[in-house]
Design a protein around this motif. Structure first.
Motif, PDB file in Angstrom:
ATOM      1  N   SER A  52       0.856  -1.185   0.000  1.00 39.44           N
ATOM      2  CA  SER A  52       0.000   0.000   0.000  1.00 39.44           C
ATOM      3  C   SER A  52       0.893   1.236   0.000  1.00 39.44           C
ATOM      4  CB  SER A  52      -0.894  -0.020   1.241  1.00 39.44           C
ATOM      5  OG  SER A  52      -1.736   1.100   1.268  1.00 39.44           O
ATOM      6  N   ILE A  53       0.694   2.131  -0.968  1.00 46.00           N
ATOM      7  CA  ILE A  53       1.600   3.269  -1.124  1.00 46.00           C
ATOM      8  C   ILE A  53       1.018   4.587  -0.626  1.00 46.00           C
ATOM      9  CG2 ILE A  53       2.904   2.263  -3.030  1.00 46.00           C
ATOM     10  CD1 ILE A  53       1.251   4.026  -4.939  1.00 46.00           C
ATOM     11  N   GLY A  54      -0.182   4.541  -0.044  1.00 46.90           N
ATOM     12  CA  GLY A  54      -0.724   5.767   0.515  1.00 46.90           C
ATOM     13  C   GLY A  54      -1.857   6.329  -0.320  1.00 46.90           C
ATOM     14  N   PRO A  55      -2.354   7.457   0.160  1.00 47.15           N
ATOM     15  CA  PRO A  55      -1.832   8.306   1.236  1.00 47.15           C
ATOM     16  C   PRO A  55      -2.064   7.690   2.608  1.00 47.15           C
ATOM     17  CG  PRO A  55      -3.933   9.155   0.480  1.00 47.15           C
ATOM     18  CD  PRO A  55      -3.594   8.020  -0.437  1.00 47.15           C
ATOM     19  N   GLY A  56      -1.376   8.278   3.609  1.00 46.78           N
ATOM     20  CA  GLY A  56      -1.487   7.784   4.960  1.00 46.78           C
ATOM     21  C   GLY A  56      -0.358   8.314   5.808  1.00 46.78           C
ATOM     22  N   SER A  57      -0.063   7.607   6.879  1.00 42.25           N
ATOM     23  CA  SER A  57       1.015   8.002   7.781  1.00 42.25           C
ATOM     24  C   SER A  57       2.352   8.022   7.040  1.00 42.25           C
ATOM     25  CB  SER A  57       1.091   7.020   8.948  1.00 42.25           C
ATOM     26  OG  SER A  57       2.328   7.093   9.609  1.00 42.25           O
ATOM     27  N   PHE A  58       3.044   9.133   7.084  1.00 45.23           N
ATOM     28  CA  PHE A  58       4.300   9.263   6.346  1.00 45.23           C
ATOM     29  C   PHE A  58       5.315   8.213   6.789  1.00 45.23           C
ATOM     30  CE2 PHE A  58       4.280  13.501   4.081  1.00 45.23           C
ATOM     31  CZ  PHE A  58       2.923  13.668   4.172  1.00 45.23           C
ATOM     32  N   LEU A  65       7.003   0.574   2.465  1.00 42.02           N
ATOM     33  CA  LEU A  65       7.543   0.551   1.109  1.00 42.02           C
ATOM     34  C   LEU A  65       8.989   0.076   1.097  1.00 42.02           C
ATOM     35  CD1 LEU A  65       7.106   1.046  -1.858  1.00 42.02           C
ATOM     36  CD2 LEU A  65       7.668   3.456  -1.512  1.00 42.02           C
ATOM     37  N   ALA A  66       9.787   0.517   2.072  1.00 42.09           N
ATOM     38  CA  ALA A  66      11.186   0.076   2.134  1.00 42.09           C
ATOM     39  C   ALA A  66      11.267  -1.435   2.321  1.00 42.09           C
ATOM     40  CB  ALA A  66      11.906   0.792   3.273  1.00 42.09           C
ATOM     41  N   ILE A  79       7.151  -5.792  -8.116  1.00 42.67           N
ATOM     42  CA  ILE A  79       6.531  -5.074  -7.012  1.00 42.67           C
ATOM     43  C   ILE A  79       5.385  -4.240  -7.570  1.00 42.67           C
ATOM     44  CG2 ILE A  79       8.123  -3.101  -7.165  1.00 42.67           C
ATOM     45  CD1 ILE A  79       7.909  -2.891  -4.088  1.00 42.67           C
ATOM     46  N   LEU A  80       4.306  -4.164  -6.808  1.00 41.93           N
ATOM     47  CA  LEU A  80       3.141  -3.380  -7.228  1.00 41.93           C
ATOM     48  C   LEU A  80       2.755  -2.434  -6.096  1.00 41.93           C
ATOM     49  CD1 LEU A  80       2.550  -6.606  -8.261  1.00 41.93           C
ATOM     50  CD2 LEU A  80       0.847  -5.333  -9.546  1.00 41.93           C
ATOM     51  N   GLY A  81       2.669  -1.145  -6.420  1.00 41.93           N
ATOM     52  CA  GLY A  81       2.227  -0.152  -5.468  1.00 41.93           C
ATOM     53  C   GLY A  81       0.725   0.046  -5.593  1.00 41.93           C
ATOM     54  N   VAL A  82      -0.009  -0.281  -4.543  1.00 43.80           N
ATOM     55  CA  VAL A  82      -1.471  -0.215  -4.562  1.00 43.80           C
ATOM     56  C   VAL A  82      -1.934   1.028  -3.806  1.00 43.80           C
ATOM     57  CG1 VAL A  82      -3.613  -1.399  -3.977  1.00 43.80           C
ATOM     58  CG2 VAL A  82      -1.590  -2.729  -4.620  1.00 43.80           C
ATOM     59  N   PRO A  83      -2.650   1.952  -4.453  1.00 46.14           N
ATOM     60  CA  PRO A  83      -3.167   3.121  -3.738  1.00 46.14           C
ATOM     61  C   PRO A  83      -4.073   2.697  -2.586  1.00 46.14           C
ATOM     62  CG  PRO A  83      -3.321   3.454  -6.116  1.00 46.14           C
ATOM     63  CD  PRO A  83      -2.959   2.014  -5.899  1.00 46.14           C
ATOM     64  N   SER A 195      12.289   3.146  -8.362  1.00 44.03           N
ATOM     65  CA  SER A 195      11.659   4.464  -8.449  1.00 44.03           C
ATOM     66  C   SER A 195      10.281   4.554  -7.787  1.00 44.03           C
ATOM     67  CB  SER A 195      11.523   4.884  -9.925  1.00 44.03           C
ATOM     68  OG  SER A 195      10.703   3.966 -10.636  1.00 44.03           O
ATOM     69  N   LEU A 196       9.705   3.437  -7.345  1.00 44.42           N
ATOM     70  CA  LEU A 196       8.384   3.483  -6.712  1.00 44.42           C
ATOM     71  C   LEU A 196       8.445   4.321  -5.445  1.00 44.42           C
ATOM     72  CD1 LEU A 196       5.437   2.502  -6.655  1.00 44.42           C
ATOM     73  CD2 LEU A 196       6.221   0.502  -5.357  1.00 44.42           C
ATOM     74  N   GLU A 197       7.546   5.285  -5.334  1.00 50.04           N
ATOM     75  CA  GLU A 197       7.524   6.193  -4.195  1.00 50.04           C
ATOM     76  C   GLU A 197       6.152   6.185  -3.528  1.00 50.04           C
ATOM     77  OE1 GLU A 197       9.947   7.908  -2.932  1.00 50.04           O
ATOM     78  OE2 GLU A 197      11.484   7.468  -4.440  1.00 50.04           O
TER      79      GLU A 197
END
Length: 226
Positions: A52-58, A65-66, A79-83, A195-197
């Motif tokens: 889960s890439i957010g938004p949310g707690s920084f 993510l790390a 890897i897949l970043g899921v909003p 590069s996934l942020e």
């Protein structure tokens, strides 16, 4: 809150969700090891990592993510970043209404997006934004369909929205993120491990305070002649 899941394209094999005070850094890796052991799955059987890439707690987003990046890199798998807001809406396949997942953005603000189900597909009606809850609430009154609020806001503002609390659908679940990631993977969507942020949407309070302090420093210097 910490939530981890293991899924195949056909089924959700295992899910572990905890709402405790310990931080992700204290519990994330032990929980990953535990759920794999309980599901009797080894790391070399994993085909992809979803996070889960957010938004949310920084801080929570950075730790999650790390960890996901490290696993994906070490195992040489996608890897897949899921909003996060999309995953929240994905857990509630309810047609005929708008789904409005909201998470706390502090100081009376929420992270909000709006989705609806059309022909079995989750569609984004309004992209994620930061907005005062009071404004979001007023705007939803004018929408052409009833709106179901999900996420932290459903708990934080339960007196104002007067909705029954359904914990199994209003809070983020890794199982929903995992199933949505399976669909993304079938559609050919993957992300670059380097590069996934995180999807922050807004700057952190620390960044805003730093910028304010720097502006004050330069303002004081401008008043002094050298």
């Amino acid at each position: 809150m910490s939530s981890i899941a293991v899924a195949t394209p056909e089924t959700l094999i295992a899910e572990l969700t905890l709402q405790v005070r310990k931080t992700h850094s204290e519990q994330l890796m032990p929980h990953i090891a535990s759920i794999l052991a309980m599901a009797e799955i080894t790391c070399d059987q994993l085909a992809a990592i979803a996070v889960s890439i957010g938004p949310g707690s920084f801080t929570g987003l950075r730790i999650g993510l790390a960890t996901a990046k490290a696993l994906a890199y070490a195992l040489a798998i996608p890897i897949l970043g899921v909003p996060t807001l999309a995953a929240l809406a994905y857990s509630c396949p309810l047609p005929g209404v708008y789904l409005s997942p909201m998470l706390d953005a502090q100081k009376g603000n929420v992270y909000q997006a709006i989705f609806e189900w059309r022909d079995g597909e989750l569609c984004e009606v309004m992209p994620a934004r930061v907005v005062p809850f009071a404004q979001a609430k007023d705007e939803m009154k004018n929408l052409p369909q009833p709106t179901f609020i999900m996420g932290e806001a459903a708990v934080m503002y339960r007196q104002e929205i007067n909705l029954p609390l359904l914990p199994h659908v209003i809070m983020p679940r890794a199982g929903s993120a995992a199933i949505l990631a399976q669909k993304m993977l079938r559609d050919g969507v993957t992300h670059d491990v380097y590069s996934l942020e995180p999807l922050y949407i807004r700057r952190s309070e620390a960044e805003e305070l730093w910028e304010k302090r720097q502006a004050q420093v330069f303002s004081q210097k401008d008043g002094n002649c050298l």
